[in-house]
Write a protein that holds these residues in place. Structure first.
Motif: not given
Ligand SMILES: N[C@@H](CCC(=O)N[C@@H](CS)C(=O)NCC(=O)O)C(=O)O
Length: 327
Positions: A12, A21, A109-110, A145, A147, A158, A160
């Motif tokens: 985690r 991701t 980063p997102f 996920k 943010p 998401d 974007s």
């Molecule tokens: N396409 C999404 C991607 C978001 C993403 O992948 N966030 C990651 C953290 S950097 C996340 O929450 N991953 C699932 C997890 O940690 O369980 C965005 O642009 O917000």
């Protein structure tokens, strides 16, 4: 006392790291060696399960409480006046949300893209640091996920899409959101730039430790959790980053980082910003994902060995202080 599985903690913690991701997926299929390494991390935690990421001061600094965004943008006019690239008043006179809450991981980063946008537009926001172990802070949401942005109680997801929605609310008269060129570079950030970051920040054992030091000290670990997550996470990510390199066809991670940022500098075509005299959404996206690595070894190398530094400094001035307010 609650027992916490160290493997889960490390996994985690890793998923809360930079470019999570791709990392999460790779961890799930980690090799037997990595798995043993992760299994070695089982430990008892103290009673506070705590968040892995604290909502304390971020690396870029938390600005003063800024409840009057949209009315007072130059809080320190005297010093900013000397800065030719200081932020102009960007906030809308039509969009004044009362309560903006960002659910995030500090180094994601997102999430940092969204924060750069909120900072640039002086939209005051609170941060809720999500515990990557149990994600209890976002249990209320179907989206798993970060943010997640809550604006006056309404969920946005998401990065974007969040930026697009906020931009339209800030600029309701603007006929088009952004140019094709701007869209292309925003996609490039999500599809390419973020994938170059992880192999770089976990490139060597000492860099992996530096990155996890950042991740764990900005979190809300107990002492023992911090040690396990820092050393276990760094060791695991050192190996995982090698897999990520292969997956994204990267042979030399630094060369890939330098090439990516040089490509971006070329795209500026000699302008102060991609948006010309002011940053556009592409500038904000690139800056947002680079900001958490700027003071790590990879970020220092990046600035020393490429032409990104001047644009980066202009972006720092343009984005200005964080508009985060305490929750
Ligand atoms: N396409 C999404 C991607 C978001 C993403 O992948 N966030 C990651 C953290 S950097 C996340 O929450 N991953 C699932 C997890 O940690 O369980 C965005 O642009 O917000």
């Amino acid at each position: 006392m609650r027992r916490v599985n160290g493997v889960a903690l490390i996994s985690r913690a890793i998923s809360a790291g930079f470019g999570a991701t791709t990392i999460s997926g790779t961890v799930a299929s980690s090799s037997a060696t990595q798995h043993r390494l992760l299994q070695a991390g089982t430990f008892s935690s103290c009673s506070r399960s705590g968040t892995l990421w604290c909502s304390g001061r971020s690396s870029d600094g938390i600005g003063q409480s800024n409840p009057s965004a949209g009315t007072v943008c130059f809080s320190n006019a005297a010093s900013l006046a000397q800065d030719t690239h200081a932020k102009e008043c960007q906030s809308s006179d039509k969009f004044h949300p009362k309560d903006v809450v960002l659910y995030q991981y500090e180094a994601c980063p997102f999430c940092n893209k969204v924060k750069a946008f909120l900072d640039y537009y002086d939209l005051p926001y609170k941060i809720v640091e999500v515990n990557p172990m149990n994600k209890k802070e976002i249990k209320w949401s179907d989206y798993k996920k970060v943010p997640i942005l809550k604006v006056d109680g309404v969920q946005m997801v998401d990065s974007s899409d969040i930026i697009d929605t906020l931009y339209k609310r800030i600029n309701p008269e603007s006929p088009t959101l952004d140019s094709e060129e701007e869209k292309k570079w925003r996609r490039w950030v999500d599809d390419h730039l973020v994938h170059v970051l992880s192999p770089n920040i976990y490139r060597t054992v000492s860099e992996a430790l530096e990155s996890f030091d950042y991740i764990t000290t900005h979190g809300n670990f107990s002492f023992s959790e911090r040690i396990v997550a820092k050393y276990g996470g760094a060791a695991a990510m050192y190996f995982v980053s090698k897999k990520l390199k292969k997956r994204h066809n990267i042979t030399d991670e630094r060369a890939a980082l330098y090439e990516a940022v040089e490509t971006w500098v070329d795209a500026l075509k000699g302008r102060h910003f991609h948006g010309d005299s002011n940053p556009n959404l592409a500038d904000i996206s690139v800056f947002g994902v680079l900001r958490p690595i700027r003071h790590l070894q990879s970020g220092r190398d990046m600035v020393e060995n490429t032409r990104i530094g001047e644009w980066y400094s202009r972006m720092e001035s343009a984005v200005g202080k964080s508009s985060r307010i305490q929750a």
